[in-house]
Design a protein around this motif. Structure first.
Motif, PDB file in Angstrom:
ATOM      1  N   ASP A 137      -1.867  45.487  53.263  1.00 50.79           N
ATOM      2  CA  ASP A 137      -2.203  44.282  52.491  1.00 50.79           C
ATOM      3  C   ASP A 137      -3.090  44.617  51.289  1.00 50.79           C
ATOM      4  OD1 ASP A 137      -0.898  43.284  54.673  1.00 50.79           O
ATOM      5  OD2 ASP A 137      -2.666  42.376  55.577  1.00 50.79           O
TER       6      ASP A 137
ATOM      7  N   THR B 175      -4.660  44.668  47.721  1.00 52.30           N
ATOM      8  CA  THR B 175      -4.845  43.593  46.746  1.00 52.30           C
ATOM      9  C   THR B 175      -5.863  44.003  45.690  1.00 52.30           C
ATOM     10  OG1 THR B 175      -4.443  41.974  48.509  1.00 52.30           O
ATOM     11  CG2 THR B 175      -5.456  41.153  46.494  1.00 52.30           C
TER      12      THR B 175
ATOM     13  N   SER C 250      -8.787  42.755  43.580  1.00 50.58           N
ATOM     14  CA  SER C 250      -9.728  41.641  43.679  1.00 50.58           C
ATOM     15  C   SER C 250     -10.795  41.775  42.597  1.00 50.58           C
ATOM     16  CB  SER C 250     -10.387  41.613  45.063  1.00 50.58           C
ATOM     17  OG  SER C 250      -9.418  41.420  46.076  1.00 50.58           O
TER      18      SER C 250
ATOM     19  N   HIS D 291      -7.266  37.231  42.848  1.00 49.68           N
ATOM     20  CA  HIS D 291      -6.544  38.256  43.606  1.00 49.68           C
ATOM     21  C   HIS D 291      -5.124  38.460  43.078  1.00 49.68           C
ATOM     22  CE1 HIS D 291      -9.814  38.113  46.470  1.00 49.68           C
ATOM     23  NE2 HIS D 291      -9.637  36.806  46.610  1.00 49.68           N
ATOM     24  N   THR D 292      -4.672  39.708  43.125  1.00 53.33           N
ATOM     25  CA  THR D 292      -3.297  40.069  42.764  1.00 53.33           C
ATOM     26  C   THR D 292      -2.780  41.069  43.791  1.00 53.33           C
ATOM     27  OG1 THR D 292      -3.805  39.808  40.406  1.00 53.33           O
ATOM     28  CG2 THR D 292      -1.794  41.023  40.975  1.00 53.33           C
ATOM     29  N   LYS D 293      -1.686  40.726  44.454  1.00 52.47           N
ATOM     30  CA  LYS D 293      -1.114  41.621  45.459  1.00 52.47           C
ATOM     31  C   LYS D 293      -0.433  42.821  44.790  1.00 52.47           C
ATOM     32  CE  LYS D 293      -0.230  38.107  49.012  1.00 52.47           C
ATOM     33  NZ  LYS D 293       0.799  37.490  49.892  1.00 52.47           N
TER      34      LYS D 293
ATOM     35  N   TRP E  57       3.712  42.719  53.146  1.00 51.42           N
ATOM     36  CA  TRP E  57       2.572  42.079  52.491  1.00 51.42           C
ATOM     37  C   TRP E  57       3.037  41.098  51.422  1.00 51.42           C
ATOM     38  CZ3 TRP E  57      -1.613  39.831  52.498  1.00 51.42           C
ATOM     39  CH2 TRP E  57      -2.500  39.749  51.431  1.00 51.42           C
TER      40      TRP E  57
END
Length: 550
Positions: A371, A373, A375, A388-390, A521
């Motif tokens: 997961d 990310t 941040s 947030h960006t995955k 994810w």
């Protein structure tokens, strides 16, 4: 005199007999539990929902037969065992002879929270031959749940001006590879919160029941309510998702969201590469636009914005800031009235934005994790937001060939010659750095002068996952699942038969090499294409590789 000697002989014989009888009784009436070996073989770390095989091994290391032997296995708490709701199983072994060994398998799916410890126990009861007493030997095995493949989050603003009507989202998604039944989500509210409604509707104001939750299935619960409290007060919302086992609620995952009650004058949002919910790729250039708006009744003056950058995921050596000042020591960008006149005076209802460019770290530089990310935290006046960006997974793939190897042994001229067979060993290796991947599939097309021997596959257990489509001239290798920082490899043999001299100028073994998978994810498929694998004839080498992602 003769009579005395006779009496002495009888006495000595009697003493010897008594000693012998006592020794016999002692031999038959003594027993040590150390003569019984009992152990449980199973993993030490598991994921919630994993099917675990517990192997119980028993060995009678003594010289005495063990009668009326019964083995009882106690499954870990909250396990799911097919056809057994009592989590207890007893097997009648009858007798265990000296030197005899036996093994038994017990299978269960393990459930619990991350970092929970679960214990399995085996108990063997028996009576040694010629003894009336029952003995008991026992052992246990402790395993830890290191990951729960369920996503659970609470999404709402971090700062709220009280009193206010608010909306919060509970997002959940199961990646456990079996349907979960009797699932419930609970939400704990802070003081000062008044529940108004939810979609879907709740059983109670804080409980939502889900009869069945399939693998890769999820949804969103929307809750509306009123929040009140003092300025500066912190409020905490806590969600739990779990299953019911024998009337007991078993928590699988928890999520916490803390908010601060403050006077709100500004709202902050972002776009990445022009999208609000952009999915980034390792090594990719990102264009950030941070937007801000005065939603208060009064004009705001002498503002500044601080953007704290994520050093774990961003390559800050590539950072390009537009009209801002970068502090390389503390890794933040400062925007003030020298960046835009809006920071000098931002009127009620007015909005503006700032921007910067930065690359995601290359996949080799990202730490293995689930997961993953980006941040970034943004501050302007009293307003703070976590943005947030995955990041999608980008597996590291290599394809190489070798003539001289110890796996199969190859034959024919090397480098290849026209109208002569040459065999090579090809190896595919995939390393996953971030996020869990499912349904991984590597495919390639065979040129007309190349054939594959499906009997020559290593390791042997991967043969069933390696498939040749003769009609399409395609080969494929499938992997059910790969966790972060896990590698998988397969080797197989191909035969090259050049038909004409032109074939030798650019001898391609594999073309159109592709890797596809489902990234748990981002909840989407990923696909990468790689360069063709060729043999550079002019170098007369015995091996080579290709590992370029396109």
């Amino acid at each position: 005199m003769k009579l005395k000697k006779l009496i002495l002989k009888i006495f000595i014989i009697g003493i010897v007999g008594v000693i012998g009888f006592a020794f016999y009784i002692l031999q038959t009436q003594t027993f040590s539990k150390d003569e019984v070996f009992l152990e449980i073989l199973a993993p030490e770390k598991v994921e919630a929902g994993d099917q675990i095989n517990f192997i119980v091994k028993i060995e009678n290391k003594g010289t005495t037969r063990l009668d009326d032997a019964f083995l009882t296995f106690l499954y870990p708490e909250n396990s799911i065992v097919e056809g057994n709701e009592f989590l207890r199983e007893t097997i009648n072994l009858d007798s265990l002879y000296p030197g005899e060994e036996k093994s038994f398998k017990f299978a269960a799916r393990i459930f619990g929270k991350e970092n929970d410890f679960k214990e399995a126990k085996a108990i063997l009861r028996y009576k040694p031959k010629n003894l009336n007493s029952e003995f008991e030997s026992s052992t246990s095995h402790l395993l830890q749940i290191e990951r729960v493949p369920i996503n659970l989050s609470i999404n709402m603003p971090s700062v709220i001006e009280p009193p206010a009507k608010i909306k919060l989202n509970i997002d959940y998604l199961s990646n456990i590879d079996l349907p979960l039944e009797d699932v419930t989500i609970f939400l704990e509210y802070p003081s000062g919160f008044e529940f108004l409604s939810s979609e879907p509707s709740s059983i109670e104001i804080n409980q939502w029941d889900i009869p069945k939750l399939e693998d890769s299935e999820g949804d969103r619960i929307i809750v509306e309510g009123n929040i009140s409290g003092d300025i500066g007060e912190e409020k905490e919302f806590k969600a739990k998702i779990g299953i019911w086992r024998n009337g007991q609620f078993v928590v699988l995952k928890e999520a916490v969201k803390k908010i601060v009650l403050e006077k709100v004058d500004l709202i902050i949002s972002q776009t990445v590469n022009g999208q609000e919910n952009y999915i980034a790729e390792p090594g990719e250039l990102l264009h950030y636009v941070i937007k801000f708006k005065n939603i208060g009744e009064k004009d705001l003056s002498n503002l500044f914005m601080v953007v704290n950058l994520d050093t774990q995921t961003l390559d800050l050596s590539t950072l390009k800031v537009i009209n801002g000042k970068y502090n390389s020591k503390d890794n933040f960008i400062l925007y003030d009235n020298s960046s835009s006149p809006l920071f000098s005076l931002l009127k009620s209802g007015e909005e503006g934005d700032v921007e910067f460019f930065v690359n995601v770290k290359d996949i080799s530089d990202l730490k293995p994790a689930n997961d993953v990310t980006i941040s970034n935290s943004v501050f302007i006046s009293k307003t703070r937001e976590e943005l947030h960006t995955k990041i999608r997974s980008k597996p590291i793939f290599t394809a190489n060939f070798a003539y001289e190897d110890e796996v199969f042994g190859n034959t024919g001229p090397n480098p290849p010659q026209v109208q002569k067979d040459t065999t090579y060993t090809l190896t595919w290796n995939i390393k996953n750095k971030i996020n869990s991947l499912k349904d991984v599939r590597i495919t390639a097309t065979l040129p007309e002068i190349v054939s594959v021997n499906t009997d020559k596959v290593f390791p042997e257990e991967e043969k069933q996952n390696f498939v040749l489509d003769e009609k399409e001239r395609k080969i494929s290798f499938t992997i059910e699942e790969i966790s972060p920082n896990e590698e998988k490899s397969i080797a197989f043999q191909v035969k090259v038969l050049p038909q004409k001299e032109e074939d030798l100028s650019n001898l391609t073994i594999l073309k159109d090499i592709r890797l596809s998978a489902f990234d748990e994810w981002i909840q989407d498929n990923i696909e990468y294409k790689f360069e063709d694998l060729t043999i550079p004839i002019q170098n007369n080498n015995s091996g080579g590789q290709n590992n370029n992602n396109n």
